[in-house]
Every structure is written in structure tokens, then in C-alpha cells.
Write a protein that holds these residues in place. Structure first.
Motif, PDB file in Angstrom:
ATOM      1  N   LYS A   1      47.438  37.213  46.858  1.00  0.00           N
ATOM      2  CA  LYS A   1      48.162  37.661  45.663  1.00  0.00           C
ATOM      3  C   LYS A   1      47.433  38.824  44.987  1.00  0.00           C
ATOM      4  O   LYS A   1      48.067  39.804  44.574  1.00  0.00           O
ATOM      5  CB  LYS A   1      48.336  36.498  44.682  1.00  0.00           C
ATOM      6  N   LEU A   2      46.124  38.729  44.855  1.00  0.00           N
ATOM      7  CA  LEU A   2      45.351  39.827  44.265  1.00  0.00           C
ATOM      8  C   LEU A   2      45.576  41.127  45.027  1.00  0.00           C
ATOM      9  O   LEU A   2      45.780  42.191  44.421  1.00  0.00           O
ATOM     10  CB  LEU A   2      43.863  39.482  44.273  1.00  0.00           C
ATOM     11  N   LYS A   3      45.539  41.039  46.353  1.00  0.00           N
ATOM     12  CA  LYS A   3      45.726  42.233  47.188  1.00  0.00           C
ATOM     13  C   LYS A   3      47.099  42.844  46.960  1.00  0.00           C
ATOM     14  O   LYS A   3      47.241  44.058  46.811  1.00  0.00           O
ATOM     15  CB  LYS A   3      45.549  41.863  48.659  1.00  0.00           C
ATOM     16  N   LYS A   4      48.120  41.998  46.902  1.00  0.00           N
ATOM     17  CA  LYS A   4      49.480  42.484  46.710  1.00  0.00           C
ATOM     18  C   LYS A   4      49.640  43.137  45.334  1.00  0.00           C
ATOM     19  O   LYS A   4      50.236  44.221  45.208  1.00  0.00           O
ATOM     20  CB  LYS A   4      50.479  41.334  46.877  1.00  0.00           C
ATOM     21  N   LEU A   5      49.137  42.478  44.298  1.00  0.00           N
ATOM     22  CA  LEU A   5      49.270  43.026  42.948  1.00  0.00           C
ATOM     23  C   LEU A   5      48.531  44.359  42.827  1.00  0.00           C
ATOM     24  O   LEU A   5      49.047  45.313  42.218  1.00  0.00           O
ATOM     25  CB  LEU A   5      48.742  42.031  41.920  1.00  0.00           C
ATOM     26  N   GLY A   6      47.341  44.432  43.391  1.00  0.00           N
ATOM     27  CA  GLY A   6      46.573  45.674  43.340  1.00  0.00           C
ATOM     28  C   GLY A   6      47.300  46.826  44.027  1.00  0.00           C
ATOM     29  O   GLY A   6      47.275  47.964  43.549  1.00  0.00           O
ATOM     30  N   SER A   7      47.973  46.531  45.124  1.00  0.00           N
ATOM     31  CA  SER A   7      48.700  47.578  45.847  1.00  0.00           C
ATOM     32  C   SER A   7      49.852  48.121  45.014  1.00  0.00           C
ATOM     33  O   SER A   7      50.151  49.319  45.044  1.00  0.00           O
ATOM     34  CB  SER A   7      49.212  47.036  47.182  1.00  0.00           C
ATOM     35  N   VAL A   8      50.514  47.243  44.269  1.00  0.00           N
ATOM     36  CA  VAL A   8      51.618  47.677  43.404  1.00  0.00           C
ATOM     37  C   VAL A   8      51.095  48.526  42.255  1.00  0.00           C
ATOM     38  O   VAL A   8      51.615  49.612  41.966  1.00  0.00           O
ATOM     39  CB  VAL A   8      52.384  46.456  42.850  1.00  0.00           C
ATOM     40  N   MET A   9      50.068  48.056  41.597  1.00  0.00           N
ATOM     41  CA  MET A   9      49.556  48.738  40.412  1.00  0.00           C
ATOM     42  C   MET A   9      49.083  50.152  40.734  1.00  0.00           C
ATOM     43  O   MET A   9      49.248  51.075  39.932  1.00  0.00           O
ATOM     44  CB  MET A   9      48.461  47.898  39.772  1.00  0.00           C
ATOM     45  N   LEU A  10      48.523  50.325  41.920  1.00  0.00           N
ATOM     46  CA  LEU A  10      48.045  51.648  42.323  1.00  0.00           C
ATOM     47  C   LEU A  10      49.202  52.633  42.471  1.00  0.00           C
ATOM     48  O   LEU A  10      49.041  53.831  42.247  1.00  0.00           O
ATOM     49  CB  LEU A  10      47.282  51.545  43.642  1.00  0.00           C
ATOM     50  N   GLN A  11      50.390  52.137  42.812  1.00  0.00           N
ATOM     51  CA  GLN A  11      51.546  52.999  43.078  1.00  0.00           C
ATOM     52  C   GLN A  11      52.350  53.362  41.830  1.00  0.00           C
ATOM     53  O   GLN A  11      53.202  54.256  41.886  1.00  0.00           O
ATOM     54  CB  GLN A  11      52.482  52.312  44.073  1.00  0.00           C
ATOM     55  N   LEU A  12      52.117  52.697  40.729  1.00  0.00           N
ATOM     56  CA  LEU A  12      52.941  52.913  39.541  1.00  0.00           C
ATOM     57  C   LEU A  12      52.783  54.344  39.027  1.00  0.00           C
ATOM     58  O   LEU A  12      51.714  54.746  38.588  1.00  0.00           O
ATOM     59  CB  LEU A  12      52.574  51.913  38.451  1.00  0.00           C
ATOM     60  N   GLY A  13      53.844  55.101  39.098  1.00  0.00           N
ATOM     61  CA  GLY A  13      53.823  56.477  38.632  1.00  0.00           C
ATOM     62  C   GLY A  13      53.219  57.479  39.590  1.00  0.00           C
ATOM     63  O   GLY A  13      53.063  58.661  39.248  1.00  0.00           O
TER      64      GLY A  13
ATOM     65  N   LEU B   1      40.753  41.222  40.307  1.00  0.00           N
ATOM     66  CA  LEU B   1      41.863  42.142  40.539  1.00  0.00           C
ATOM     67  C   LEU B   1      41.394  43.590  40.594  1.00  0.00           C
ATOM     68  O   LEU B   1      41.764  44.340  41.513  1.00  0.00           O
ATOM     69  CB  LEU B   1      42.909  41.970  39.432  1.00  0.00           C
ATOM     70  N   VAL B   2      40.594  44.017  39.620  1.00  0.00           N
ATOM     71  CA  VAL B   2      40.173  45.425  39.596  1.00  0.00           C
ATOM     72  C   VAL B   2      39.154  45.722  40.693  1.00  0.00           C
ATOM     73  O   VAL B   2      38.858  46.895  40.949  1.00  0.00           O
ATOM     74  CB  VAL B   2      39.611  45.837  38.216  1.00  0.00           C
ATOM     75  N   ASN B   3      38.651  44.679  41.356  1.00  0.00           N
ATOM     76  CA  ASN B   3      37.714  44.883  42.460  1.00  0.00           C
ATOM     77  C   ASN B   3      38.360  44.728  43.833  1.00  0.00           C
ATOM     78  O   ASN B   3      37.666  44.712  44.852  1.00  0.00           O
ATOM     79  CB  ASN B   3      36.530  43.919  42.337  1.00  0.00           C
ATOM     80  N   THR B   4      39.697  44.615  43.876  1.00  0.00           N
ATOM     81  CA  THR B   4      40.384  44.625  45.168  1.00  0.00           C
ATOM     82  C   THR B   4      40.249  46.018  45.793  1.00  0.00           C
ATOM     83  O   THR B   4      39.958  47.003  45.113  1.00  0.00           O
ATOM     84  CB  THR B   4      41.869  44.278  45.010  1.00  0.00           C
ATOM     85  N   ASN B   5      40.492  46.104  47.090  1.00  0.00           N
ATOM     86  CA  ASN B   5      40.323  47.379  47.795  1.00  0.00           C
ATOM     87  C   ASN B   5      41.167  48.493  47.192  1.00  0.00           C
ATOM     88  O   ASN B   5      40.749  49.654  47.162  1.00  0.00           O
ATOM     89  CB  ASN B   5      40.667  47.207  49.279  1.00  0.00           C
ATOM     90  N   ASN B   6      42.358  48.145  46.705  1.00  0.00           N
ATOM     91  CA  ASN B   6      43.245  49.168  46.158  1.00  0.00           C
ATOM     92  C   ASN B   6      42.768  49.728  44.823  1.00  0.00           C
ATOM     93  O   ASN B   6      43.059  50.880  44.492  1.00  0.00           O
ATOM     94  CB  ASN B   6      44.656  48.597  45.990  1.00  0.00           C
ATOM     95  N   LEU B   7      42.063  48.916  44.051  1.00  0.00           N
ATOM     96  CA  LEU B   7      41.712  49.322  42.689  1.00  0.00           C
ATOM     97  C   LEU B   7      40.227  49.555  42.458  1.00  0.00           C
ATOM     98  O   LEU B   7      39.844  50.088  41.409  1.00  0.00           O
ATOM     99  CB  LEU B   7      42.206  48.270  41.694  1.00  0.00           C
ATOM    100  N   LYS B   8      39.379  49.173  43.389  1.00  0.00           N
ATOM    101  CA  LYS B   8      37.946  49.169  43.115  1.00  0.00           C
ATOM    102  C   LYS B   8      37.367  50.555  42.847  1.00  0.00           C
ATOM    103  O   LYS B   8      36.326  50.686  42.193  1.00  0.00           O
ATOM    104  CB  LYS B   8      37.186  48.495  44.260  1.00  0.00           C
ATOM    105  N   ASN B   9      38.030  51.605  43.325  1.00  0.00           N
ATOM    106  CA  ASN B   9      37.538  52.961  43.078  1.00  0.00           C
ATOM    107  C   ASN B   9      38.241  53.638  41.892  1.00  0.00           C
ATOM    108  O   ASN B   9      38.011  54.819  41.647  1.00  0.00           O
ATOM    109  CB  ASN B   9      37.711  53.820  44.330  1.00  0.00           C
ATOM    110  N   GLU B  10      39.082  52.879  41.185  1.00  0.00           N
ATOM    111  CA  GLU B  10      39.846  53.463  40.080  1.00  0.00           C
ATOM    112  C   GLU B  10      39.145  53.330  38.731  1.00  0.00           C
ATOM    113  O   GLU B  10      39.636  53.841  37.727  1.00  0.00           O
ATOM    114  CB  GLU B  10      41.237  52.820  40.013  1.00  0.00           C
ATOM    115  N   ASN B  11      38.051  52.601  38.691  1.00  0.00           N
ATOM    116  CA  ASN B  11      37.197  52.529  37.496  1.00  0.00           C
ATOM    117  C   ASN B  11      37.940  51.988  36.278  1.00  0.00           C
ATOM    118  O   ASN B  11      37.972  52.611  35.215  1.00  0.00           O
ATOM    119  CB  ASN B  11      36.596  53.904  37.189  1.00  0.00           C
TER     120      ASN B  11
END
Length: 323
Positions: free
Chosen positions: A55-67, A92-102
Motif C-alpha cells: 500500500k505504501l508503494k502504491k500511494l507513493g507512486s500516485v503522490m509523485l504523479q500529482l500535477g 511513506l515519504v521514505n518509499t522509493n517514489n518519494l525518498k528523494n523528494e525531501n
């Protein structure tokens, strides 16, 4: 106002503000002080670490795509609800999709009986956190005892150098019936309005963003009559009028998830942010693709049956342009 901005590609001056109901983002540990037993390995939903990480992975992938189709940045600000604690936000913020977004985190524990909270994520290079606090919503149950629910979160900070105030909400649900529970959401609206008056008393012409899952539509009494007064603009009213929704209940689409602005976001002034347009993020991969729920949000559970999806809500987001 909208056509020119939409016709362009990615814009270095475009910034995304988003909101997402994460549908029961619980860890797998039992908290003896809350009603989280269903979301444990021995609970009714057989919630386990593998499902949690998925679930964390899926949510992180969505959040990265918003906008992402307009902005060079991942969302500057993301309001979230239905999170159990700060630990799940850290994961969540440390998932692969978000961990570099600070992303930084603003979170407080709410008194909600299920232990679900509201929170705010912010990109540290775009938003400078100055202050945060919560405001409790006092409600009474039928027996006269306090009905514990989520607090309202206020976050104050500088978005690219401009002072903004953000209120994150998760208003009482319709579980006992829309009419029966309407008064609770009206009281939530009155609380939020009182907070905005306090803000404007302290800061003249303050720029305010109100976001959340209101469990009411933009046209509902609580939102339209008690919250959106002459100083606010609700772009979600236009979206629902054209058939957009963020969740489907009993074959009816609703737009409970909303982002509302003080009207000074409409004006275009140098070194300020102006509102451009709002969207529901309802891409195909976020939907059920077959069966009687086809087209609905692809959720994590239906009842006690695990589906492996994202959330029972679509996220919403808006574009701001830095002038």
C-alpha cells in the motif's frame, strides 16, 4: 484565465497543491488505546507487513504523479487523512517514489476513536514551515458523552517566500445517515470559519487554503452555506457540476475531497501565487476495471476482503502559478 496555462507544457513557475484520503493507512501493530484491531495480522482484515508495504508503494507512486504534467516539481504541499500515526508517514515519504523528494511532515495525534489523523507533507525546498497547531472539534454523542473525532490542523509557512495558511480537515462521516450527521459537519464548518477569522485578525489579507475530506459535497449546506463565504472560492463546485467525483457511494458520485482558496489567490500580483485550475486525479490505473464496481476507485479492501488497491478516494490537486 485557464486556457493559456493549460495550453503550455511543463512550467517552472507551476506548483501543485494536493489532497489525498489514504484510506486506513495503518501499520501492523496493535495500539491498545485505539480501535485499530482490524488492521493487525490477527485482525478481521488479516493486515500484515507485506500488504502494508504494498500500500505504501502504491500511494507513493500516485503522490509523485500529482500535477506532473504541468509542474517540474512533485507537489509542494500534500494534505492527507486517515493515517494512523507519524510512523506510517515516515515510512511513506521514505518509499522509493518519494525518498528523494525531501518531504517534511506535520502531524499530531487526534483523539479519534479509531486512531486516524490528519497531516501535511511539504517539500522542504519549496515550503518553509513557520508554525503548526491543532484545533479540536467538540461533538456530543446521543448519550451526551463526547464524540471523539479528528482535529483541524493549521499549518503556517512560506511557499516560495509567500506567507500562506493551510487548514487540513477530515469532517465527521455520514455513516449514521447524511441527515442525521449533517449537524456535526456544520459544526466542523463553523470551527474552520472561526479559525479563518482568527487568521485574518492577525494577518490582514491572509492567503488561506482549506483542504480536506469534508464528507459533504461542494454544494452541501455545511460547505456552501457555512464555510465558503464571500472571501473564499471553491473550484470544486465547478468540477462536480461537470460530473467529476472522488468517491462513489451507492452508485452516486460525490466530491467530498476539496481544496478551497481565499479569493486573493485569484488576483495576479508580482511575487505571489495565483490559482489556475483544479483537477481530480482519476487515471485509469486508479479505477476498478471490471465487475459491478467498474470505474470506482480501486480500494485496499471491500469490507473484509482484500483487493490490493490504492484508496477508496481519488486524490485532488490544484495548480498555482508563481507570478
Amino acid at each position: 484565465m485557464f486556457s493559456y496555462f493549460k495550453s503550455q507544457g511543463k512550467n517552472k513557475h507551476a506548483y501543485t497543491i494536493a489532497f489525498y484520503n489514504l484510506e486506513n493507512l495503518f501499520d501492523t501493530k496493535n495500539d491498545p488505546t485505539t480501535l485499530d484491531d482490524d488492521f493487525t495480522p490477527k485482525g478481521r482484515k488479516n493486515w500484515n507487513y507485506k500488504r502494508y508495504k504494498r500500500k505504501l508503494k502504491k500511494l507513493g507512486s500516485v503522490m509523485l504523479q500529482l500535477g506532473a504534467e504541468k509542474s517540474l516539481h512533485s507537489p509542494a504541499i500534500i494534505g492527507v487523512v486517515e493515517v494512523e500515526n507519524q510512523a506510517v508517514l515516515v515510512d511513506l515519504v521514505n518509499t522509493n517514489n518519494l525518498k528523494n523528494e525531501n518531504y517534511g511532515i506535520v502531524h499530531y495525534d487526534s483523539p479519534d476513536e479509531r486512531g486516524i489523523d490528519v497531516a501535511l507533507l511539504y517539500k522542504k525546498e519549496l515550503f518553509e514551515l513557520l508554525h503548526s497547531e491543532t484545533f479540536p472539534l467538540y461533538l456530543s454523542a446521543e448519550n451526551g458523552e463526547r464524540d471523539y473525532t479528528r482535529d483541524v490542523l493549521l499549518v503556517k509557512g512560506n511557499l516560495n517566500g509567500e506567507l500562506v495558511h493551510i487548514l487540513v480537515n477530515h469532517w465527521p462521516s455520514r455513516r449514521s445517515g447524511e441527515d442525521f450527521t449533517e449537524e456535526k459537519r456544520i459544526k466542523a464548518a463553523e470551527l474552520v470559519s472561526s479559525i479563518t477569522y482568527k487568521i485574518t485578525d492577525e494577518t490582514a489579507d491572509a492567503k488561506i487554503i482549506i483542504m480536506g475530506d469534508f464528507n459533504d459535497d461542494p454544494t452541501s449546506k455545511s460547505v456552501k452555506n457555512y464555510l465558503v463565504n464571500d472571501t473564499f472560492y471553491n473550484p470544486m463546485e465547478r468540477l462536480i457540476a461537470t460530473g467529476n467525483g472522488t468517491l462513489n457511494y451507492k452508485r452516486t458520485w460525490h466530491l467530498f475531497d476539496q481544496i478551497i482558496f481565499s479569493k486573493n489567490f485569484i488576483s495576479v500580483k508580482e511575487n505571489t501565487h495565483s490559482f489556475k485550475y483544479a483537477q481530480v486525479f482519476d487515471k485509469y490505473f486508479l479505477k476498478e476495471w471490471k465487475g459491478k464496481y467498474k470505474g470506482n476507485p480501486f480500494r485496499t479492501y471491500i469490507g473484509k476482503w482484500y483487493q490490493g488497491g490504492f484508496s477508496d478516494h481519488f486524490p485532488v490537486y490544484v495548480y498555482l502559478k508563481k507570478n
